[in-house]
Design a protein around this motif. Structure first.
Motif, PDB file in Angstrom:
ATOM      1  N   UNK A 195      31.537  78.403  51.894  1.00 54.81           N
ATOM      2  CA  UNK A 195      31.277  77.250  51.183  1.00 54.81           C
ATOM      3  C   UNK A 195      32.137  76.396  50.565  1.00 54.81           C
ATOM      4  N   UNK A 196      31.856  76.101  49.482  1.00 57.90           N
ATOM      5  CA  UNK A 196      33.636  75.108  49.043  1.00 57.90           C
ATOM      6  C   UNK A 196      33.895  74.865  47.828  1.00 57.90           C
ATOM      7  N   UNK A 197      35.025  75.604  47.131  1.00 53.41           N
ATOM      8  CA  UNK A 197      35.235  74.804  45.514  1.00 53.41           C
ATOM      9  C   UNK A 197      36.063  74.013  45.688  1.00 53.41           C
ATOM     10  N   UNK A 198      36.529  73.078  44.868  1.00 55.10           N
ATOM     11  CA  UNK A 198      36.587  72.258  43.847  1.00 55.10           C
ATOM     12  C   UNK A 198      37.579  71.865  42.447  1.00 55.10           C
ATOM     13  N   UNK A 199      38.669  72.036  42.405  1.00 58.39           N
ATOM     14  CA  UNK A 199      39.362  71.964  41.293  1.00 58.39           C
ATOM     15  C   UNK A 199      40.061  70.671  40.726  1.00 58.39           C
ATOM     16  N   UNK A 200      39.137  70.094  39.877  1.00 65.41           N
ATOM     17  CA  UNK A 200      39.683  68.817  39.118  1.00 65.41           C
ATOM     18  C   UNK A 200      41.251  69.216  38.292  1.00 65.41           C
ATOM     19  N   UNK A 201      41.376  68.436  37.987  1.00 63.71           N
ATOM     20  CA  UNK A 201      43.056  68.236  37.535  1.00 63.71           C
ATOM     21  C   UNK A 201      43.003  67.200  36.400  1.00 63.71           C
ATOM     22  N   UNK A 202      42.447  66.969  35.595  1.00 58.11           N
ATOM     23  CA  UNK A 202      42.610  66.540  34.318  1.00 58.11           C
ATOM     24  C   UNK A 202      43.281  65.992  33.694  1.00 58.11           C
ATOM     25  N   UNK A 203      43.667  64.911  33.032  1.00 63.82           N
ATOM     26  CA  UNK A 203      44.724  64.433  32.665  1.00 63.82           C
ATOM     27  C   UNK A 203      44.037  63.824  31.143  1.00 63.82           C
ATOM     28  N   UNK A 204      44.778  63.881  30.022  1.00 68.53           N
ATOM     29  CA  UNK A 204      44.064  64.216  28.822  1.00 68.53           C
ATOM     30  C   UNK A 204      45.016  62.889  28.333  1.00 68.53           C
ATOM     31  N   UNK A 232      46.158  79.754  50.296  1.00 68.99           N
ATOM     32  CA  UNK A 232      45.999  80.301  49.453  1.00 68.99           C
ATOM     33  C   UNK A 232      46.102  79.533  48.047  1.00 68.99           C
ATOM     34  N   UNK A 233      47.697  78.356  48.755  1.00 68.19           N
ATOM     35  CA  UNK A 233      47.982  77.364  47.901  1.00 68.19           C
ATOM     36  C   UNK A 233      48.111  75.893  47.879  1.00 68.19           C
ATOM     37  N   UNK A 234      48.071  75.021  47.691  1.00 68.33           N
ATOM     38  CA  UNK A 234      47.525  73.567  48.151  1.00 68.33           C
ATOM     39  C   UNK A 234      47.981  72.700  46.744  1.00 68.33           C
ATOM     40  N   UNK A 235      48.542  71.631  47.260  1.00 70.31           N
ATOM     41  CA  UNK A 235      49.430  70.609  46.085  1.00 70.31           C
ATOM     42  C   UNK A 235      48.356  69.805  45.937  1.00 70.31           C
ATOM     43  N   UNK A 236      48.775  69.080  44.630  1.00 71.29           N
ATOM     44  CA  UNK A 236      48.015  68.023  44.418  1.00 71.29           C
ATOM     45  C   UNK A 236      49.221  66.956  43.098  1.00 71.29           C
ATOM     46  N   UNK A 237      48.688  65.500  43.683  1.00 76.68           N
ATOM     47  CA  UNK A 237      49.669  64.051  42.605  1.00 76.68           C
ATOM     48  C   UNK A 237      49.047  63.887  41.893  1.00 76.68           C
ATOM     49  N   UNK A 238      48.911  62.578  41.369  1.00 75.26           N
ATOM     50  CA  UNK A 238      49.214  61.336  41.278  1.00 75.26           C
ATOM     51  C   UNK A 238      47.536  60.845  41.600  1.00 75.26           C
ATOM     52  N   UNK A 239      47.284  60.842  42.676  1.00 74.87           N
ATOM     53  CA  UNK A 239      46.937  59.954  44.006  1.00 74.87           C
ATOM     54  C   UNK A 239      45.377  60.742  43.781  1.00 74.87           C
ATOM     55  N   UNK A 240      45.625  61.809  44.423  1.00 75.05           N
ATOM     56  CA  UNK A 240      44.479  63.050  44.624  1.00 75.05           C
ATOM     57  C   UNK A 240      45.044  64.140  43.159  1.00 75.05           C
ATOM     58  N   UNK A 241      43.758  63.860  42.101  1.00 75.97           N
ATOM     59  CA  UNK A 241      43.876  64.766  41.317  1.00 75.97           C
ATOM     60  C   UNK A 241      43.299  65.780  41.619  1.00 75.97           C
TER      61      UNK A 241
END
Length: 290
Positions: A195-204, A232-241
């Protein structure tokens, strides 16, 4: 003798030559003119001082690395350049910085000693509480020369600057199952089912961020990342949050611990705010799914 210099007089060195009309007593019917000078004098005719705003701009530096975009309530600098286009000294001048929207005077400056033909650079540190597009204007209010006479103030070359004031970035985590698997906060899967889990980064905030941030997934015992166990560690960017992991439960103990099905997500490294050059704060640094 007193000489009056006309506004149309040419500039430069002038050597006054007095002339004297006289008559000899013996030849009273004749008039002669004498121009013999035993001690000469000179006058340097110059253009009077004249002043105007040459330029008003925002400074791109460590306080405002993304100028003209700045963060709310963060100090930044405006650079004001004044020019004395005349040939006389300006003893003192008063300059006002206004906010165009409501014509509020936010700074009044006294500027001293502007030499003939010279430019004067002035840095003005301000901050802005109001969000949105701000236009600041600079005006010379008064200027006096070395004898206290008013100096001619001519139209500005460029006396306006536009600054975009934004709410600083502020990230928060929102962890959930991938949308294609579950639209709720829970998911029932079988043993050894992927199964797949996702974390969204919300910029307030409104400002962007640069450099990658990273998230870490902390799995309970008997869970694995089935694509890459070490991933276990993954990166996020401003284009893919957002970040996704593919997970599998490989076994279930006969008496599992209380947190056996809790997946924890934490921010490991934070990105840098474009407008401040500082780390982006996080209002929510950790989240879970179960």
């Amino acid at each position: 003798a007193i000489y009056t210099i006309l506004p149309s007089a040419p500039t430069g060195m002038v050597y006054p030559i007095p002339t004297v009309s006289y008559q000899d007593l013996r030849t009273i019917s004749y008039t002669d003119i004498g121009q013999t000078i035993l001690q000469t004098d000179s006058v340097n005719v110059i253009r009077p001082a004249s002043m105007y705003v040459y330029d008003l701009s925002i400074v791109q530096d460590g306080q405002a690395p993304n100028a003209p975009y700045v963060n709310q309530n963060r100090e930044f600098s405006l650079k004001l350049v004044l020019h004395n286009s005349g040939e006389d000294f300006i003893e003192t001048a008063t300059v006002q910085i206004l906010k165009q929207a409501d014509e509020t005077v936010i700074r009044e400056l006294e500027v001293l000693d502007i030499g003939p033909g010279s430019f004067k650079d002035i840095l003005i540190s301000i901050s802005e509480n109001e969000l949105g597009t701000m236009t600041y204007l600079a005006f010379v209010d008064t200027a006096l020369d070395v004898v206290g006479d008013p100096v001619l103030i001519t139209p500005a070359r460029d006396n306006a600057v536009i600054v975009y004031v934004q709410k600083p970035s502020n990230l928060k985590l929102e962890a959930a199952f991938a949308p294609e698997q579950s639209e709720s906060d829970s998911l029932i899967v079988s043993l050894d089912q992927n199964f797949k889990v996702r974390v969204n980064l919300v910029n307030e905030g409104q400002s962007g961020f640069q450099q990658n941030g990273s998230l870490v997934l902390r799995l309970p015992a008997q869970y694995i990342n089935f694509i890459n166990v070490q991933d276990s560690i993954k990166s996020f960017t401003a284009l893919q949050q957002y970040v996704e992991w593919d997970v599998r439960a490989t076994a279930v103990s006969a008496a599992p611990p209380q947190d056996w099905n809790i997946l924890i997500f934490d921010i490991k490294t934070v990105p840098v705010d474009l407008n401040s050059g500082q780390n982006v704060p996080c209002s929510i640094e950790s989240d879970i799914v179960r």
